[in-house]
Design an enzyme around this catalytic site. Structure first.
Site, PDB file in Angstrom:
ATOM      1  N   ILE A 137       0.846  -1.211   0.000  1.00  0.00           N
ATOM      2  CA  ILE A 137       0.000   0.000   0.000  1.00  0.00           C
ATOM      3  C   ILE A 137       0.870   1.246   0.000  1.00  0.00           C
ATOM      4  O   ILE A 137       0.422   2.312  -0.379  1.00  0.00           O
ATOM      5  CB  ILE A 137      -1.001   0.043   1.184  1.00  0.00           C
ATOM      6  CG1 ILE A 137      -0.292   0.162   2.532  1.00  0.00           C
ATOM      7  CG2 ILE A 137      -1.959  -1.114   1.159  1.00  0.00           C
ATOM      8  CD1 ILE A 137      -1.231   0.612   3.643  1.00  0.00           C
ATOM      9  N   ASP A 138       2.134   1.128   0.429  1.00  0.00           N
ATOM     10  CA  ASP A 138       3.015   2.303   0.509  1.00  0.00           C
ATOM     11  C   ASP A 138       3.440   2.818  -0.863  1.00  0.00           C
ATOM     12  O   ASP A 138       3.859   3.960  -0.998  1.00  0.00           O
ATOM     13  CB  ASP A 138       4.281   1.964   1.301  1.00  0.00           C
ATOM     14  CG  ASP A 138       3.981   1.582   2.739  1.00  0.00           C
ATOM     15  OD1 ASP A 138       2.848   1.791   3.175  1.00  0.00           O
ATOM     16  OD2 ASP A 138       4.899   1.071   3.415  1.00  0.00           O
ATOM     17  N   ARG A 275      -9.030  16.857  16.808  1.00  0.00           N
ATOM     18  CA  ARG A 275      -9.057  15.442  17.211  1.00  0.00           C
ATOM     19  C   ARG A 275      -8.113  14.641  16.319  1.00  0.00           C
ATOM     20  O   ARG A 275      -8.121  14.818  15.099  1.00  0.00           O
ATOM     21  CB  ARG A 275     -10.453  14.849  17.041  1.00  0.00           C
ATOM     22  CG  ARG A 275     -11.498  15.427  17.963  1.00  0.00           C
ATOM     23  CD  ARG A 275     -11.350  14.900  19.392  1.00  0.00           C
ATOM     24  NE  ARG A 275     -12.467  15.325  20.222  1.00  0.00           N
ATOM     25  CZ  ARG A 275     -12.537  16.481  20.870  1.00  0.00           C
ATOM     26  NH1 ARG A 275     -11.558  17.355  20.777  1.00  0.00           N
ATOM     27  NH2 ARG A 275     -13.589  16.774  21.609  1.00  0.00           N
ATOM     28  N   ARG A 284      -5.519  -1.255   4.869  1.00  0.00           N
ATOM     29  CA  ARG A 284      -5.051  -2.476   4.204  1.00  0.00           C
ATOM     30  C   ARG A 284      -6.190  -3.442   3.882  1.00  0.00           C
ATOM     31  O   ARG A 284      -5.985  -4.399   3.124  1.00  0.00           O
ATOM     32  CB  ARG A 284      -4.001  -3.163   5.083  1.00  0.00           C
ATOM     33  CG  ARG A 284      -2.780  -2.287   5.315  1.00  0.00           C
ATOM     34  CD  ARG A 284      -1.475  -3.033   5.277  1.00  0.00           C
ATOM     35  NE  ARG A 284      -1.419  -4.187   6.108  1.00  0.00           N
ATOM     36  CZ  ARG A 284      -0.432  -4.461   6.970  1.00  0.00           C
ATOM     37  NH1 ARG A 284       0.561  -3.599   7.125  1.00  0.00           N
ATOM     38  NH2 ARG A 284      -0.420  -5.567   7.651  1.00  0.00           N
TER      39      ARG A 284
HETATM   40  O1  F6P Z   1       4.413  -1.530   4.526  1.00  0.00           O
HETATM   41  C1  F6P Z   1       3.052  -1.558   4.699  1.00  0.00           C
HETATM   42  C2  F6P Z   1       2.646  -1.035   6.058  1.00  0.00           C
HETATM   43  O2  F6P Z   1       1.239  -1.050   6.124  1.00  0.00           O
HETATM   44  C3  F6P Z   1       3.211   0.353   6.405  1.00  0.00           C
HETATM   45  O3  F6P Z   1       2.487   1.382   5.783  1.00  0.00           O
HETATM   46  C4  F6P Z   1       3.118   0.328   7.892  1.00  0.00           C
HETATM   47  O4  F6P Z   1       4.089   1.179   8.478  1.00  0.00           O
HETATM   48  C5  F6P Z   1       3.445  -1.109   8.222  1.00  0.00           C
HETATM   49  O5  F6P Z   1       3.139  -1.873   7.080  1.00  0.00           O
HETATM   50  C6  F6P Z   1       2.678  -1.632   9.398  1.00  0.00           C
HETATM   51  O6  F6P Z   1       3.148  -2.885   9.682  1.00  0.00           O
HETATM   52  P1  F6P Z   1       2.462  -3.871  10.711  1.00  0.00           P
HETATM   53  O7  F6P Z   1       1.246  -4.434  10.034  1.00  0.00           O
HETATM   54  O8  F6P Z   1       3.499  -4.903  10.957  1.00  0.00           O
HETATM   55  O9  F6P Z   1       2.088  -3.074  11.920  1.00  0.00           O
END
Ligand code: F6P
Length: 359
Positions: A137-138, A275, A284
């Site tokens: 997603i990044d 807030r 995700r």
């Molecule tokens: O790399 C994808 C991602 O969703 C990042 O945007 C986020 O920092 C990380 O994974 C979060 O990881 P986890 O699901 O291990 O907390």
């Protein structure tokens, strides 16, 4: 039927993974191959934990669901495996043994740079036949326009901020919305532009607090008493330090605190009611966009075509708006951060969105 192709989804999950597994399965089985789907990423290969994928197993109902019906794994370093006794073992040899034992002819890895590094090592050290499909997603993988999952992640942000606009206007409040993006601001920028944010802060642009304050003040004095600030989880504090916390279960660091910090600062400094909203893993999951379903289908079919043509050691990419492929190492070695002269930055500025810098 001759030949078995393995497939797994690795790293953090996102929308479109099921569509990619489905496409791999349908194309491979119609080309006379068997398909083994490994559970929980490359871990399933080591454990020989798999399900045989047939057209019936990947029916259309998985198409519209986020997540991965095979499961994902995102713990540990890319080349190190932690066994049940907590010992760290060289993963690559375990993969290679399982690959041989099961009689696989190739593996399609749906993953990010971590999974691709494993695949590269498997290929170099054991001559294993691999093809990659990029997802994150990044959208921070190098050498490509867009990976699977980004479009749906942006869509989740937009749906959430549309809702926040409504309650923000009713209550005359500002919302500081924290979005994901480990070290890259693509999600914040695209999500913020698509949801009419007033301010977007990304790690690639150091923000000046007084510039953020001026923008909010000008919105409030113009008569509108609510605003939306989108902040990437990976921005830095004004002193340059990162907002990291230790994840004690996985022994890793993760970003936490940007929205709470900024929202508190807005209330204290400007007296504006604010807030924090942390969207987190909502980005995700959910229903994959049509774009992600189509992209994943294109990439799944192309990955099987590459495997059938023995074009191994490659990753399918959407580059310059065309589906093609690159050597794995090209996609690992370069990182895709937001470029300061990119169309998205120019659009944000053109729409009078404050990016926190003097412009
Ligand atoms: O790399 C994808 C991602 O969703 C990042 O945007 C986020 O920092 C990380 O994974 C979060 O990881 P986890 O699901 O291990 O907390």
């Amino acid at each position: 039927v001759s030949g078995i192709i393995g497939v797994f989804t690795s790293g953090g999950d996102c929308c479109g993974l099921n569509a990619a597994i489905r496409a791999v399965t349908l194309k491979a089985t119609s080309s006379g191959k068997r398909v083994f789907g490994f559970r929980f990423g490359s871990d399933g290969l080591i454990r020989k934990d798999f399900v045989e994928l047939t057209p019936d197993v990947v029916s259309h109902s998985i198409f519209s669901r986020g997540g991965s019906f095979l499961g994902c794994m995102s713990k540990g370093g890319p080349l190190v495996y932690e066994n049940d006794q907590g010992q760290h073992i060289d993963t690559v040899e375990l993969f290679a043994n399982a690959y041989k034992d099961l009689g696989l002819e190739s593996i399609i890895a749906i993953g990010g740079d971590g999974s691709f590094s494993i695949m590269q090592a498997m290929m170099n050290r054991y001559g294993i036949n691999v093809v990659g499909i990029p997802k994150t997603i990044d959208n921070d993988l190098g050498e490509m326009d867009i990976s699977i999952g980004f479009s749906s992640g942006v869509q989740r942000i937009v749906e959430s901020i549309d809702a926040l606009h409504m309650t923000g206007e009713s209550h005359q409040r500002t919302f500081v919305v924290q979005v994901m993006g480990r070290d890259a601001g693509h999600l914040a920028l695209a999500g913020g532009i698509a949801s009419a944010a007033d301010i977007i802060l990304i790690p690639e642009i150091a923000y000046t607090p007084s510039i953020v304050a001026e923008k909010l003040k000008s919105i409030y004095t113009s008569g509108r008493k609510s605003a939306i600030v989108v902040v990437a989880e990976s921005i830095r504090n004004s002193d340059g330090s990162t907002m990291m916390v230790k994840d004690t279960v996985n022994n890793r660091e993760r970003y936490e605190g940007a929205a709470h910090y900024l929202s508190g600062w807005i209330e204290e400094t400007l007296g504006i009611e604010s807030r924090p909203v942390v969207l987190g893993h909502v980005q995700r999951g959910g229903v994959p966009t049509a774009f992600d379903r189509i992209l994943a289908s294109q990439m799944g079919v192309t990955a099987v075509e590459l495997a059938l043509q023995h074009k191994y050691g490659t990753v399918v990419v959407l580059k310059n708006n065309k589906i093609s492929y690159l050597p794995i190492q090209d996609t690992i070695k370069s990182y895709n951060a937001v470029e300061l002269d990119s169309i998205m930055v120019r659009v944000a500025r053109g729409l009078n969105i404050c990016l926190g810098d003097q412009y």
